[in-house]
Design a protein around this motif. Structure first.
Motif, PDB file in Angstrom:
ATOM      1  N   MET A 291       0.806  -1.204   0.024  1.00 14.68           N
ATOM      2  CA  MET A 291       0.184   0.014   0.056  1.00 14.68           C
ATOM      3  C   MET A 291       0.782   1.393   0.032  1.00 14.68           C
ATOM      4  SD  MET A 291      -3.403  -0.061   0.529  1.00 14.68           S
ATOM      5  CE  MET A 291      -4.560  -1.549   0.302  1.00 14.68           C
ATOM      6  N   ASN A 292       0.401   2.250  -0.444  1.00 16.18           N
ATOM      7  CA  ASN A 292       0.970   3.646  -0.754  1.00 16.18           C
ATOM      8  C   ASN A 292       0.572   4.616   0.542  1.00 16.18           C
ATOM      9  OD1 ASN A 292       2.783   5.608  -1.531  1.00 16.18           O
ATOM     10  ND2 ASN A 292       1.206   6.247  -2.953  1.00 16.18           N
ATOM     11  N   TYR A 293       1.390   4.545   1.866  1.00 12.18           N
ATOM     12  CA  TYR A 293       1.271   5.307   2.781  1.00 12.18           C
ATOM     13  C   TYR A 293       2.219   6.511   2.720  1.00 12.18           C
ATOM     14  CZ  TYR A 293      -0.975   0.887   4.606  1.00 12.18           C
ATOM     15  OH  TYR A 293      -1.563  -0.044   4.662  1.00 12.18           O
ATOM     16  N   GLU A 294       1.656   7.509   3.106  1.00 10.89           N
ATOM     17  CA  GLU A 294       2.389   8.920   3.230  1.00 10.89           C
ATOM     18  C   GLU A 294       2.462   9.391   4.684  1.00 10.89           C
ATOM     19  OE1 GLU A 294       1.972  13.346   1.874  1.00 10.89           O
ATOM     20  OE2 GLU A 294       0.399  12.032   0.923  1.00 10.89           O
ATOM     21  N   VAL A 295       3.810   9.735   5.044  1.00  4.69           N
ATOM     22  CA  VAL A 295       4.028  10.185   6.386  1.00  4.69           C
ATOM     23  C   VAL A 295       3.707  11.898   6.196  1.00  4.69           C
ATOM     24  CG1 VAL A 295       5.687  10.701   8.269  1.00  4.69           C
ATOM     25  CG2 VAL A 295       5.604   8.657   6.945  1.00  4.69           C
TER      26      VAL A 295
ATOM     27  N   TYR B  61      -2.742   8.005  13.639  1.00  7.92           N
ATOM     28  CA  TYR B  61      -1.524   8.804  14.523  1.00  7.92           C
ATOM     29  C   TYR B  61      -0.904   7.750  15.426  1.00  7.92           C
ATOM     30  CZ  TYR B  61      -4.290  13.064  13.450  1.00  7.92           C
ATOM     31  OH  TYR B  61      -4.662  14.451  12.776  1.00  7.92           O
ATOM     32  N   LEU B  62       0.339   7.341  15.250  1.00  8.62           N
ATOM     33  CA  LEU B  62       1.027   6.483  15.898  1.00  8.62           C
ATOM     34  C   LEU B  62       2.015   7.178  16.893  1.00  8.62           C
ATOM     35  CD1 LEU B  62       1.205   5.429  12.495  1.00  8.62           C
ATOM     36  CD2 LEU B  62       1.484   3.327  14.038  1.00  8.62           C
ATOM     37  N   TYR B  63       1.883   6.667  18.210  1.00  4.41           N
ATOM     38  CA  TYR B  63       2.631   7.100  19.039  1.00  4.41           C
ATOM     39  C   TYR B  63       3.765   5.982  19.486  1.00  4.41           C
ATOM     40  CZ  TYR B  63      -0.420  10.949  19.228  1.00  4.41           C
ATOM     41  OH  TYR B  63      -1.110  12.226  18.867  1.00  4.41           O
ATOM     42  N   LEU B  64       4.857   6.005  19.531  1.00  4.74           N
ATOM     43  CA  LEU B  64       5.718   5.257  19.591  1.00  4.74           C
ATOM     44  C   LEU B  64       6.852   5.445  20.767  1.00  4.74           C
ATOM     45  CD1 LEU B  64       7.141   2.431  18.987  1.00  4.74           C
ATOM     46  CD2 LEU B  64       8.592   3.549  17.312  1.00  4.74           C
TER      47      LEU B  64
ATOM     48  N   THR C 189       7.426   9.123  20.304  1.00  3.75           N
ATOM     49  CA  THR C 189       7.322  10.189  18.872  1.00  3.75           C
ATOM     50  C   THR C 189       5.749  10.041  18.267  1.00  3.75           C
ATOM     51  OG1 THR C 189       8.090   8.204  17.596  1.00  3.75           O
ATOM     52  CG2 THR C 189       9.729  10.096  18.534  1.00  3.75           C
ATOM     53  N   GLU C 190       5.508  10.814  17.736  1.00  2.00           N
ATOM     54  CA  GLU C 190       4.242  10.720  16.986  1.00  2.00           C
ATOM     55  C   GLU C 190       4.561  10.944  15.442  1.00  2.00           C
ATOM     56  OE1 GLU C 190       0.318  13.762  17.560  1.00  2.00           O
ATOM     57  OE2 GLU C 190       1.998  14.461  16.437  1.00  2.00           O
ATOM     58  N   THR C 191       3.863   9.890  14.662  1.00  2.00           N
ATOM     59  CA  THR C 191       3.982   9.776  13.268  1.00  2.00           C
ATOM     60  C   THR C 191       2.676  10.001  12.779  1.00  2.00           C
ATOM     61  OG1 THR C 191       5.940   8.236  13.661  1.00  2.00           O
ATOM     62  CG2 THR C 191       4.828   8.576  11.315  1.00  2.00           C
TER      63      THR C 191
ATOM     64  N   ILE D  10       3.058   0.288  11.701  1.00  2.00           N
ATOM     65  CA  ILE D  10       3.981   0.442  12.902  1.00  2.00           C
ATOM     66  C   ILE D  10       5.506   0.412  12.371  1.00  2.00           C
ATOM     67  CG2 ILE D  10       5.046  -1.093  14.539  1.00  2.00           C
ATOM     68  CD1 ILE D  10       2.079  -1.590  15.422  1.00  2.00           C
ATOM     69  N   PRO D  11       5.901  -0.151  11.124  1.00  2.00           N
ATOM     70  CA  PRO D  11       7.213  -0.064  10.712  1.00  2.00           C
ATOM     71  C   PRO D  11       7.646   1.165  10.214  1.00  2.00           C
ATOM     72  CG  PRO D  11       6.213  -2.235  10.036  1.00  2.00           C
ATOM     73  CD  PRO D  11       5.012  -1.440  10.460  1.00  2.00           C
ATOM     74  N   ILE D  12       6.785   1.959   9.790  1.00  2.00           N
ATOM     75  CA  ILE D  12       6.826   3.368   9.504  1.00  2.00           C
ATOM     76  C   ILE D  12       7.238   4.197  10.713  1.00  2.00           C
ATOM     77  CG2 ILE D  12       5.730   5.345   8.305  1.00  2.00           C
ATOM     78  CD1 ILE D  12       3.950   3.347   6.742  1.00  2.00           C
ATOM     79  N   ALA D  13       6.522   3.976  11.550  1.00  2.00           N
ATOM     80  CA  ALA D  13       6.777   4.754  12.934  1.00  2.00           C
ATOM     81  C   ALA D  13       8.048   4.322  13.333  1.00  2.00           C
ATOM     82  CB  ALA D  13       5.685   4.571  13.581  1.00  2.00           C
TER      83      ALA D  13
END
Length: 116
Positions: free
Chosen positions: A1-5, A46-49, A67-69, A89-92
């Motif tokens: 899939m095409n995800y954009e940060v 919104y991912l908080y790692l 962090t917030e991605t 998750i791997p993107i974050a």
């Protein structure tokens, strides 16, 4: 899939560094992730790692960063799912680990590279 940060930022950093320690330390890294979406689905996740790197006793070295991605997902995705979370998750992690590496170098300590 095409995800954009869309955005990435460090939202919290806590550290303890005993520079008088004259020996090598064994460090452990652990991470926790939480995922949030707006109340009404709008295609953003919104991912908080939270990543914590520390010595066994947390006495000489502790580096704790959150962090917030923000990720924009393709329009055909219309709701949050476990699969979507697993994809994001791997993107974050990549963004967070790069930030940790840069912060550790800027602090003048050995590079903390969690990608290995």
């Amino acid at each position: 899939m095409n995800y954009e940060v869309v955005d990435f930022k460090t939202v919290n950093v806590n550290y303890r560094l005993d520079t008088g320690m004259g020996a090598e330390l064994g460090l452990t890294a652990e991470s926790r992730v939480s995922v949030k979406t707006p109340d009404e689905w709008c295609g953003y996740v919104y991912l908080y790692l939270n990543t914590k790197i520390h010595d066994p006793e947390e006495k000489y070295f502790v580096f704790d960063v959150t962090t917030e991605t923000i990720v924009k997902v393709p329009d055909e995705i219309t709701e949050m799912s476990d699969e979507l979370m697993e994809d994001c998750i791997p993107i974050a992690q990549e963004k967070t680990y790069t930030a940790i590496r840069k912060m550790s170098v800027a602090m003048g300590i050995n590079e903390l590279d969690l990608t290995k």
